[in-house]
Design an enzyme around this catalytic site. Structure first.
Site, PDB file in Angstrom:
ATOM      1  N   GLY A   1       0.703  -1.099   0.055  1.00 29.95           N
ATOM      2  CA  GLY A   1       0.001  -0.067   0.014  1.00 29.95           C
ATOM      3  C   GLY A   1       0.926   1.267  -0.014  1.00 29.95           C
ATOM      4  O   GLY A   1       1.276   1.759   1.037  1.00 29.95           O
TER       5      GLY A   1
ATOM      6  N   GLY B   1       0.268   4.537  -1.470  1.00 30.24           N
ATOM      7  CA  GLY B   1      -0.241   5.928  -1.664  1.00 30.24           C
ATOM      8  C   GLY B   1       0.204   6.409  -3.064  1.00 30.24           C
ATOM      9  O   GLY B   1       0.123   5.769  -3.998  1.00 30.24           O
ATOM     10  N   TRP B   2       0.669   7.632  -2.957  1.00 29.81           N
ATOM     11  CA  TRP B   2       1.437   8.316  -4.233  1.00 29.81           C
ATOM     12  C   TRP B   2       2.783   8.211  -4.206  1.00 29.81           C
ATOM     13  O   TRP B   2       3.612   9.031  -4.913  1.00 29.81           O
ATOM     14  CB  TRP B   2       1.042   9.680  -3.959  1.00 29.81           C
ATOM     15  CG  TRP B   2      -0.291  10.152  -4.432  1.00 29.81           C
ATOM     16  CD1 TRP B   2      -0.978  10.359  -5.566  1.00 29.81           C
ATOM     17  CD2 TRP B   2      -1.660  10.270  -3.284  1.00 29.81           C
ATOM     18  NE1 TRP B   2      -2.159  10.383  -5.396  1.00 29.81           N
ATOM     19  CE2 TRP B   2      -2.591  10.308  -3.960  1.00 29.81           C
ATOM     20  CE3 TRP B   2      -1.569   9.933  -2.158  1.00 29.81           C
ATOM     21  CZ2 TRP B   2      -3.777  10.586  -3.505  1.00 29.81           C
ATOM     22  CZ3 TRP B   2      -2.849  10.244  -1.385  1.00 29.81           C
ATOM     23  CH2 TRP B   2      -4.084  10.297  -2.036  1.00 29.81           C
TER      24      TRP B   2
ATOM     25  N   ILE C   1      -3.660  -0.672  -5.283  1.00 26.43           N
ATOM     26  CA  ILE C   1      -4.903  -1.145  -5.962  1.00 26.43           C
ATOM     27  C   ILE C   1      -5.337   0.293  -6.669  1.00 26.43           C
ATOM     28  O   ILE C   1      -6.355   0.045  -7.436  1.00 26.43           O
ATOM     29  CB  ILE C   1      -5.615  -1.901  -5.620  1.00 26.43           C
ATOM     30  CG1 ILE C   1      -6.400  -1.098  -4.316  1.00 26.43           C
ATOM     31  CG2 ILE C   1      -5.248  -3.100  -5.089  1.00 26.43           C
ATOM     32  CD1 ILE C   1      -7.630  -1.783  -3.650  1.00 26.43           C
ATOM     33  N   SER C   2      -5.049   1.392  -6.440  1.00 29.31           N
ATOM     34  CA  SER C   2      -5.597   2.615  -7.046  1.00 29.31           C
ATOM     35  C   SER C   2      -4.980   2.991  -8.258  1.00 29.31           C
ATOM     36  O   SER C   2      -3.537   3.268  -8.452  1.00 29.31           O
ATOM     37  CB  SER C   2      -5.486   3.820  -6.032  1.00 29.31           C
ATOM     38  OG  SER C   2      -5.712   5.030  -6.579  1.00 29.31           O
TER      39      SER C   2
ATOM     40  N   GLU D   1      -5.119   5.744 -10.218  1.00 25.19           N
ATOM     41  CA  GLU D   1      -4.831   6.998 -10.012  1.00 25.19           C
ATOM     42  C   GLU D   1      -3.523   7.282  -9.423  1.00 25.19           C
ATOM     43  O   GLU D   1      -2.618   8.174  -9.779  1.00 25.19           O
ATOM     44  CB  GLU D   1      -5.750   8.146  -9.605  1.00 25.19           C
ATOM     45  CG  GLU D   1      -7.029   8.248 -10.288  1.00 25.19           C
ATOM     46  CD  GLU D   1      -6.729   9.168 -11.682  1.00 25.19           C
ATOM     47  OE1 GLU D   1      -5.853  10.241 -11.461  1.00 25.19           O
ATOM     48  OE2 GLU D   1      -7.185   8.688 -12.835  1.00 25.19           O
TER      49      GLU D   1
ATOM     50  N   CYS E   1     -12.830  13.845  11.992  1.00 22.36           N
ATOM     51  CA  CYS E   1     -11.549  12.713  12.535  1.00 22.36           C
ATOM     52  C   CYS E   1     -10.652  13.614  13.316  1.00 22.36           C
ATOM     53  O   CYS E   1      -9.897  13.413  14.248  1.00 22.36           O
ATOM     54  CB  CYS E   1     -10.767  12.596  11.034  1.00 22.36           C
ATOM     55  SG  CYS E   1     -11.709  11.007  10.063  1.00 22.36           S
TER      56      CYS E   1
END
Length: 372
Positions: free
Chosen positions: A164, A166-167, A187-188, A190, A343
């Site tokens: 995982g 992120g960017w 899995i993104s 973008e 949050c």
């Protein structure tokens, strides 16, 4: 209707919140049907009512901090999660490879330009670390990245597996500053597109695949902000995968938001609009997942820093909103503001935590106190 308003007023009074009061944390009600909606739909109805403009609050973060410190959530908990959904979450696996794609489509694929405007230069969408005296978001996120690298005891030439990514901020940072090569899974679509564009020339391989498809042998394994999407049915799978991919004296670092007690589902509003399928792990669940696999080297909680992180994101979001208003619309603005400030209140009240857990496959020298 009047009885419901009285019920709500009595409940909120326990947190020092007054309906239509003058304090910044008081709520202003614009639709009298609000309390009927809350009584029947719990926190999902409350959040959707805010999105619909049924109520407002000058300081949502203060409101949620007060409500959570007063433990008002338990007063509407039975309304908040239907019994069928609770049983389904315990029996079924809501975080299969297919279902896990939902959060990428709904949340992480919103638009890279949107997140660039809200986050820091390293595109960190997880808790920053202010514990070393960082004065702003950029410094705190860089401090977090250094903290992770030092806890992993990264050395030039080592191979790192990131589950995982992120960017790709951590991968780029570690490759540039610590001389390691990295394989990362996400899995993104973008995010992976962004990762590949921004990481050209660096020893990093990005896979548009589920973390469960990771393979190979690595010196270190790291997961920053992904465990929230893994789910109780899959915690053991995640830990077994990390164990399998680590060399004999390897280290595994897990960075995750956490609950103080075990759960099998998340708040319904957050699950519907922000993080579908998300569940926050507890120490008990993580401990069970690592049982017999790893030596626990360090467990660091700096959840209070997430409050500062979220407030910084909110400031950036508001400042950049004119550039995105036409694309996303007013209801999205209210949804995103509610998400960030809810949050912030969650972490300010210490209702939720931020865990960095360091584990080794066969034991390593400690000295973690010098790292912090």
């Amino acid at each position: 209707m009047a009885n419901l308003r009285n019920w709500a007023a009595s409940l909120l009074a326990k947190a020092g919140v007054i309906i239509d009061g003058k304090n910044s944390w008081d709520i202003k009600v614009h639709n009298k049907k609000l309390w009927e909606r809350v009584a029947t739909e719990g926190t999902l109805g409350f959040g959707e009512a805010y999105m619909d403009g049924w109520w407002d609050c000058d300081s949502l973060d203060q409101f949620f901090d007060r409500v959570l410190r007063a433990d008002l959530a338990k007063e509407i908990r039975l309304r908040d999660l239907p019994l069928f959904d609770l049983v389904k979450a315990k029996i079924l696996n809501p975080q299969t490879k297919t279902k896990s794609i939902d959060v990428a489509e709904i949340h992480y694929n919103l638009g890279n330009d949107f997140y660039e405007a809200m986050l820091d230069k390293n595109m960190q969408y997880t808790c920053a670390y202010y514990g070393n005296g960082a004065k702003n978001l950029t410094e705190a996120q860089e401090a977090k990245l250094h903290l992770v690298c030092k806890k992993l005891q990264l050395k030039p030439g080592e191979k790192v597996l990131e589950l995982g990514c992120g960017w790709g901020g951590f991968a780029r940072f570690a490759a540039k500053n610590y001389g390691v090569s990295i394989e990362a899974y996400n899995i993104s679509t973008e995010q992976i597109a962004y990762c590949k564009e921004k990481s050209k020339g660096l020893p990093i391989i990005f896979h548009l695949k589920d973390y469960r498809e990771a393979a190979g042998e690595f010196d270190k394994v790291v997961s920053i902000g992904m465990c929230e999407h893994v789910g109780p049915k899959n915690y053991r799978t995640l830990f077994e995968l990390a164990h399998k991919c680590l060399k004999r004296h390897g280290i595994f670092l897990l960075h995750s938001i956490g609950n103080s007690k075990s759960a099998h589902s998340n708040d319904r509003w957050l699950a519907k609009y922000i993080f579908p399928g998300s569940v926050l792990p507890s120490p008990e669940q993580l401990g069970s997942a690592m049982n017999g696999l790893f030596v626990l080297e360090d467990w660091h909680n700096f959840g209070a820093d997430y409050d500062k992180t979220l407030m910084a994101w909110q400031e950036n979001f508001r400042a950049s909103w004119p550039n995105f208003k036409e694309k996303y619309g007013e209801r999205f603005y209210r949804m995103w503001e509610y998400y960030l400030m809810c949050c912030a209140g969650i972490f300010r009240s210490r209702y939720c935590q931020l865990y960095q857990v360091v584990m080794s496959k066969n034991g390593v020298l400690s000295g973690w106190e010098s790292v912090r």
